[in-house]
Design a protein around this motif. Sequence first.
Motif, PDB file in Angstrom:
ATOM      1  N   THR A   2      14.615  -3.984  14.971  1.00  0.00           N
ATOM      2  CA  THR A   2      15.680  -4.934  14.669  1.00  0.00           C
ATOM      3  C   THR A   2      16.052  -4.834  13.197  1.00  0.00           C
ATOM      4  OG1 THR A   2      14.282  -6.801  13.977  1.00  0.00           O
ATOM      5  CG2 THR A   2      14.621  -6.531  16.341  1.00  0.00           C
ATOM      6  N   ASP A  30      19.938  -5.161  10.464  1.00  0.00           N
ATOM      7  CA  ASP A  30      21.301  -4.704  10.169  1.00  0.00           C
ATOM      8  C   ASP A  30      21.294  -3.482   9.264  1.00  0.00           C
ATOM      9  OD1 ASP A  30      22.584  -6.604  11.668  1.00  0.00           O
ATOM     10  OD2 ASP A  30      22.784  -8.037  10.000  1.00  0.00           O
ATOM     11  N   ARG A  66      20.677  -5.758  16.319  1.00  0.00           N
ATOM     12  CA  ARG A  66      21.154  -6.205  15.010  1.00  0.00           C
ATOM     13  C   ARG A  66      20.667  -7.623  14.738  1.00  0.00           C
ATOM     14  NH1 ARG A  66      21.466  -1.553  12.714  1.00  0.00           N
ATOM     15  NH2 ARG A  66      22.759  -0.103  13.902  1.00  0.00           N
ATOM     16  N   ASP A  67      20.763  -8.044  13.459  1.00  0.00           N
ATOM     17  CA  ASP A  67      20.240  -9.354  13.072  1.00  0.00           C
ATOM     18  C   ASP A  67      21.181 -10.480  13.487  1.00  0.00           C
ATOM     19  OD1 ASP A  67      17.858  -8.450  11.867  1.00  0.00           O
ATOM     20  OD2 ASP A  67      18.907  -7.947  10.014  1.00  0.00           O
ATOM     21  N   ASN A  68      21.536 -10.532  14.762  1.00  0.00           N
ATOM     22  CA  ASN A  68      22.291 -11.685  15.266  1.00  0.00           C
ATOM     23  C   ASN A  68      21.805 -11.996  16.673  1.00  0.00           C
ATOM     24  OD1 ASN A  68      24.168 -10.418  17.368  1.00  0.00           O
ATOM     25  ND2 ASN A  68      24.559  -9.149  15.555  1.00  0.00           N
ATOM     26  N   ARG A  69      22.019 -13.227  17.076  1.00  0.00           N
ATOM     27  CA  ARG A  69      21.407 -13.701  18.319  1.00  0.00           C
ATOM     28  C   ARG A  69      21.911 -12.950  19.547  1.00  0.00           C
ATOM     29  NH1 ARG A  69      18.748 -18.674  17.348  1.00  0.00           N
ATOM     30  NH2 ARG A  69      19.080 -19.286  15.197  1.00  0.00           N
ATOM     31  N   GLU A  70      23.215 -12.597  19.556  1.00  0.00           N
ATOM     32  CA  GLU A  70      23.774 -11.931  20.748  1.00  0.00           C
ATOM     33  C   GLU A  70      23.111 -10.575  20.962  1.00  0.00           C
ATOM     34  OE1 GLU A  70      25.743 -13.187  18.135  1.00  0.00           O
ATOM     35  OE2 GLU A  70      25.660 -15.042  19.328  1.00  0.00           O
ATOM     36  N   SER A  71      23.065  -9.817  19.884  1.00  0.00           N
ATOM     37  CA  SER A  71      22.481  -8.484  19.983  1.00  0.00           C
ATOM     38  C   SER A  71      21.009  -8.587  20.377  1.00  0.00           C
ATOM     39  CB  SER A  71      22.637  -7.770  18.640  1.00  0.00           C
ATOM     40  OG  SER A  71      21.983  -6.529  18.672  1.00  0.00           O
ATOM     41  N   ASP A  92      16.265 -15.616   6.282  1.00  0.00           N
ATOM     42  CA  ASP A  92      17.451 -16.254   6.869  1.00  0.00           C
ATOM     43  C   ASP A  92      17.842 -15.628   8.198  1.00  0.00           C
ATOM     44  OD1 ASP A  92      17.616 -17.849   4.740  1.00  0.00           O
ATOM     45  OD2 ASP A  92      19.314 -16.818   3.772  1.00  0.00           O
ATOM     46  N   ARG A  93      17.613 -14.325   8.338  1.00  0.00           N
ATOM     47  CA  ARG A  93      18.098 -13.642   9.537  1.00  0.00           C
ATOM     48  C   ARG A  93      16.955 -13.230  10.446  1.00  0.00           C
ATOM     49  NH1 ARG A  93      23.266 -10.263   7.586  1.00  0.00           N
ATOM     50  NH2 ARG A  93      24.451 -12.095   6.920  1.00  0.00           N
ATOM     51  N   TYR A 111      15.502 -13.813  13.386  1.00  0.00           N
ATOM     52  CA  TYR A 111      15.793 -14.572  14.609  1.00  0.00           C
ATOM     53  C   TYR A 111      14.940 -14.158  15.806  1.00  0.00           C
ATOM     54  CZ  TYR A 111      20.257 -15.643  12.255  1.00  0.00           C
ATOM     55  OH  TYR A 111      21.216 -16.054  11.392  1.00  0.00           O
TER      56      TYR A 111
END
Length: 404
Positions: free
Chosen positions: A178, A180, A220-225, A249-250, A252
Amino acid sequence: MPTFEEARKIILDSVVPLGAEKVETLEAIGRVLAEDVNAPWDMPLWDNTAMDGYAVRSEDCREPVVLRLAGFLPAGSAMTDAVQSGAAVKVLTGAPIPPGADAVVPFEEADEAEGYVAIRGKVKPGDHIRFKGEDVKTGETILPAGTVLRPSEISMLASFGKLFVPVHRRVRVAVLSTGDELLEPGEPLAPGKIINSNSLALAAAVRQTGAVPIMLGIARDNRESLREKLAEGLKADVLITSAGVSAGDRDYVRDVLDELQVEQVFWKVDIKPGRPTAFALHEGNPVFSLPGNPVSSLLTFEEFVRPALLKMMGHRRVLRPLISATLRDDIRKKPGRVNFIRVALEQENGEFFARSAGKQDTGFLKTLLMADGIAVVPAGQGDLKAGDRVDVQLIAGDGGLMEA
Ligand code: AMP
Ligand code: MG
């Protein structure tokens, strides 16, 4: 926060060996037998000769004697006629002992000429005979469940005509990186980006245990991915993620695992490196969230994931051998957490000596390349001095082989 020992115990107590599958005997090498194997027949199947020589009646040979040659039995042939008193039958190694004979005189102890053989020495009943069932008896549990299959075990299975062997299934392990900042190996370098080395490193470590890696690529560093990739990974027997488990911060990974009904067992272990490691269970399957730093992810794999995978594949011995070594260098350590220190080992007069394998900061992957051991330094210990004794896990890539 669990200690190192507690964390490893929690993990090992949460996993069980997977079920069995039948594989072709050659494919079973290195794997673990899932059921007892009992001998279907005696081994040897019949009395046979251990030497090239002459099968005789020992009562004829209490002193030097000349016997008439009454036959020849190479390996692969059998004879039904009994050996008469005063006669001998020439036999080659492995041939059945002909009826009537009860000993073999090796070629070296006899002189053959024109259909006769002179026996020079005394002969005792049973000389140079391998008896029926002497090695293995019918019904004996020759290979208990849990046996790790080496060529010697394969030999035993083959000698009983086994074409297929029941072994524990290989674990299917999903590997997800995981971040970005990650590019896949082969993509052009770009500012701020680094190459995802953890996926290949962890997959290689998985494969070395005998388990099967499934490459999920990068989330990627977002919830959807993360949701998409983690959900995919949860279909495997085991899921390993790297990075995104610190308190940034990221970070998740744990949040999204929670959304996906994964039950967190612990987050953070009192160790260095590898403190952010998290462990969770999903429908009984383990989920390991390892730190992203390449050294930390491999070390935490080594300490927590590898033993779990081995247990799931039926192994009963899942930890690396631990040896005691004398330090050759001073090594800085703050009291508080168990530290894993990468060391290079030398052996002198049967004793192990350990040197620091390089800079111990976790940013230095090269130090792990130079290491053939991991010193496990207890939490309470402070700075180490040359001459101190340390416990070292052996991780030499060649399994500790010696130079020729
Ligand atoms: P993180 O745990 O996300 O804070 O990452 C810790 C460090 O590991 C950062 O320097 C990352 O760039 C690095 N890292 C994270 N993932 C990988 C990866 N897949 N391959 C190589 N380095 C990574
Ligand atoms: Mg990150």
